[in-house]
Design a protein around this motif. Structure first.
Motif, PDB file in Angstrom:
ATOM      1  N   GLN A  18     -23.608  28.694  73.654  1.00 32.88           N
ATOM      2  CA  GLN A  18     -23.237  29.935  72.977  1.00 32.88           C
ATOM      3  C   GLN A  18     -22.013  29.753  72.082  1.00 32.88           C
ATOM      4  OE1 GLN A  18     -22.849  32.717  76.248  1.00 32.88           O
ATOM      5  NE2 GLN A  18     -24.587  33.860  75.431  1.00 32.88           N
ATOM      6  N   ILE A  19     -21.012  29.064  72.597  1.00 34.10           N
ATOM      7  CA  ILE A  19     -19.801  28.834  71.808  1.00 34.10           C
ATOM      8  C   ILE A  19     -20.128  28.082  70.533  1.00 34.10           C
ATOM      9  CG2 ILE A  19     -17.589  27.608  71.745  1.00 34.10           C
ATOM     10  CD1 ILE A  19     -17.370  28.203  74.771  1.00 34.10           C
ATOM     11  N   ILE A  20     -20.895  27.017  70.660  1.00 27.83           N
ATOM     12  CA  ILE A  20     -21.253  26.203  69.494  1.00 27.83           C
ATOM     13  C   ILE A  20     -22.049  27.022  68.483  1.00 27.83           C
ATOM     14  CG2 ILE A  20     -22.771  24.307  68.734  1.00 27.83           C
ATOM     15  CD1 ILE A  20     -20.208  23.210  69.656  1.00 27.83           C
ATOM     16  N   LYS A  30     -29.166  23.132  64.854  1.00 32.91           N
ATOM     17  CA  LYS A  30     -30.173  23.574  65.810  1.00 32.91           C
ATOM     18  C   LYS A  30     -29.857  22.913  67.144  1.00 32.91           C
ATOM     19  CE  LYS A  30     -33.984  24.075  62.482  1.00 32.91           C
ATOM     20  NZ  LYS A  30     -33.238  24.903  61.640  1.00 32.91           N
ATOM     21  N   GLY A  31     -30.155  23.608  68.235  1.00 37.08           N
ATOM     22  CA  GLY A  31     -29.880  23.040  69.542  1.00 37.08           C
ATOM     23  C   GLY A  31     -30.731  23.667  70.615  1.00 37.08           C
ATOM     24  N   ASP A  32     -30.752  23.013  71.771  1.00 39.03           N
ATOM     25  CA  ASP A  32     -31.445  23.570  72.920  1.00 39.03           C
ATOM     26  C   ASP A  32     -30.826  23.050  74.209  1.00 39.03           C
ATOM     27  OD1 ASP A  32     -32.373  21.024  72.472  1.00 39.03           O
ATOM     28  OD2 ASP A  32     -34.433  21.456  72.999  1.00 39.03           O
ATOM     29  N   ILE A  33     -31.090  23.769  75.300  1.00 37.52           N
ATOM     30  CA  ILE A  33     -30.576  23.416  76.625  1.00 37.52           C
ATOM     31  C   ILE A  33     -31.735  22.816  77.406  1.00 37.52           C
ATOM     32  CG2 ILE A  33     -29.535  24.277  78.742  1.00 37.52           C
ATOM     33  CD1 ILE A  33     -28.439  26.624  77.099  1.00 37.52           C
ATOM     34  N   GLN A  34     -31.493  21.670  78.041  1.00 36.91           N
ATOM     35  CA  GLN A  34     -32.541  20.996  78.795  1.00 36.91           C
ATOM     36  C   GLN A  34     -31.980  20.514  80.131  1.00 36.91           C
ATOM     37  OE1 GLN A  34     -34.250  17.962  76.317  1.00 36.91           O
ATOM     38  NE2 GLN A  34     -34.738  19.401  74.684  1.00 36.91           N
ATOM     39  N   GLU A  35     -32.900  20.256  81.073  1.00 35.86           N
ATOM     40  CA  GLU A  35     -32.500  19.754  82.389  1.00 35.86           C
ATOM     41  C   GLU A  35     -33.154  18.397  82.623  1.00 35.86           C
ATOM     42  OE1 GLU A  35     -32.556  21.065  87.085  1.00 35.86           O
ATOM     43  OE2 GLU A  35     -33.984  21.952  85.709  1.00 35.86           O
ATOM     44  N   GLU A  36     -32.371  17.523  83.268  1.00 37.95           N
ATOM     45  CA  GLU A  36     -32.870  16.196  83.599  1.00 37.95           C
ATOM     46  C   GLU A  36     -32.222  15.757  84.910  1.00 37.95           C
ATOM     47  OE1 GLU A  36     -31.623  12.094  81.789  1.00 37.95           O
ATOM     48  OE2 GLU A  36     -33.127  13.054  80.483  1.00 37.95           O
ATOM     49  N   GLN A  43     -28.535  19.616  73.621  1.00 42.23           N
ATOM     50  CA  GLN A  43     -28.862  18.669  72.570  1.00 42.23           C
ATOM     51  C   GLN A  43     -28.726  19.401  71.233  1.00 42.23           C
ATOM     52  OE1 GLN A  43     -32.884  17.097  72.628  1.00 42.23           O
ATOM     53  NE2 GLN A  43     -32.022  15.059  72.295  1.00 42.23           N
ATOM     54  N   LEU A  44     -27.897  18.858  70.358  1.00 47.70           N
ATOM     55  CA  LEU A  44     -27.619  19.481  69.074  1.00 47.70           C
ATOM     56  C   LEU A  44     -28.115  18.588  67.945  1.00 47.70           C
ATOM     57  CD1 LEU A  44     -23.963  20.486  69.900  1.00 47.70           C
ATOM     58  CD2 LEU A  44     -25.914  22.028  69.823  1.00 47.70           C
ATOM     59  N   HIS A  45     -28.714  19.210  66.945  1.00 46.16           N
ATOM     60  CA  HIS A  45     -29.209  18.492  65.773  1.00 46.16           C
ATOM     61  C   HIS A  45     -28.575  19.122  64.542  1.00 46.16           C
ATOM     62  CE1 HIS A  45     -32.495  17.038  68.339  1.00 46.16           C
ATOM     63  NE2 HIS A  45     -32.553  18.270  68.792  1.00 46.16           N
ATOM     64  N   GLU A  46     -28.026  18.292  63.693  1.00 44.15           N
ATOM     65  CA  GLU A  46     -27.447  18.772  62.438  1.00 44.15           C
ATOM     66  C   GLU A  46     -27.907  17.850  61.323  1.00 44.15           C
ATOM     67  OE1 GLU A  46     -23.132  20.176  60.799  1.00 44.15           O
ATOM     68  OE2 GLU A  46     -23.257  18.322  61.946  1.00 44.15           O
ATOM     69  N   GLN A  57     -13.829  21.488  70.245  1.00 45.97           N
ATOM     70  CA  GLN A  57     -13.297  22.840  70.420  1.00 45.97           C
ATOM     71  C   GLN A  57     -14.049  23.591  71.516  1.00 45.97           C
ATOM     72  OE1 GLN A  57     -13.541  24.419  66.452  1.00 45.97           O
ATOM     73  NE2 GLN A  57     -11.503  23.682  65.903  1.00 45.97           N
ATOM     74  N   ALA A  58     -15.371  23.451  71.556  1.00 46.27           N
ATOM     75  CA  ALA A  58     -16.163  24.129  72.582  1.00 46.27           C
ATOM     76  C   ALA A  58     -15.871  23.579  73.974  1.00 46.27           C
ATOM     77  CB  ALA A  58     -17.650  24.013  72.254  1.00 46.27           C
ATOM     78  N   VAL A  59     -15.762  22.256  74.104  1.00 49.13           N
ATOM     79  CA  VAL A  59     -15.439  21.652  75.403  1.00 49.13           C
ATOM     80  C   VAL A  59     -14.049  22.092  75.855  1.00 49.13           C
ATOM     81  CG1 VAL A  59     -14.950  19.458  76.554  1.00 49.13           C
ATOM     82  CG2 VAL A  59     -17.006  19.699  75.176  1.00 49.13           C
TER      83      VAL A  59
END
Length: 110
Positions: A18-20, A30-36, A43-46, A57-59
């Motif tokens: 959300q922050i990002i 673009k991004g998504d949340i995944q579990e492993e 995972q963020l794509h730019e 900044q988000a961390v």
């Protein structure tokens, strides 16, 4: 650019996401949340530019808002042997206020 940031729980991953996307993202992010294996990651794509500033900044925001107070409480209880929950809360509130004052002074001195 592709970046993955791992978290121990879904809540932290979601807050980071959300922050990002809400505060720091550009239009082409673009991004998504995944579990492993019981670990969550974002995972963020730019398509261009660098994400490093936004990620740091988000961390930093997650660490200061979600983890620092719990860490300070643990230090006060187990290192300095504070027992009173109200006293622990006062010390934490005081440290938050001090941090805000110091950050304001740092920003104005730059």
């Amino acid at each position: 650019m592709l970046a993955c940031v791992y978290f121990s729980n879904r809540k932290d991953a979601f807050i980071f996401y959300q922050i990002i996307l809400d505060c720091y993202a550009r239009h082409d992010l673009k991004g998504d949340i995944q579990e492993e294996k019981n670990k969550w990651y974002v995972q963020l794509h730019e398509s261009g530019g660098s994400l490093l500033s936004e990620i740091s900044q988000a961390v930093n925001e997650i660490l200061s808002k979600r983890k620092l107070n719990a860490w300070m409480e643990g230090v006060l209880r187990h290192r300095f042997y504070y027992d009173d929950p109200k006293e622990i809360e006062r010390v934490i509130r005081m440290s938050i206020k001090l941090k805000k004052i110091l950050l304001k002074g740092y920003v104005f001195q730059r």
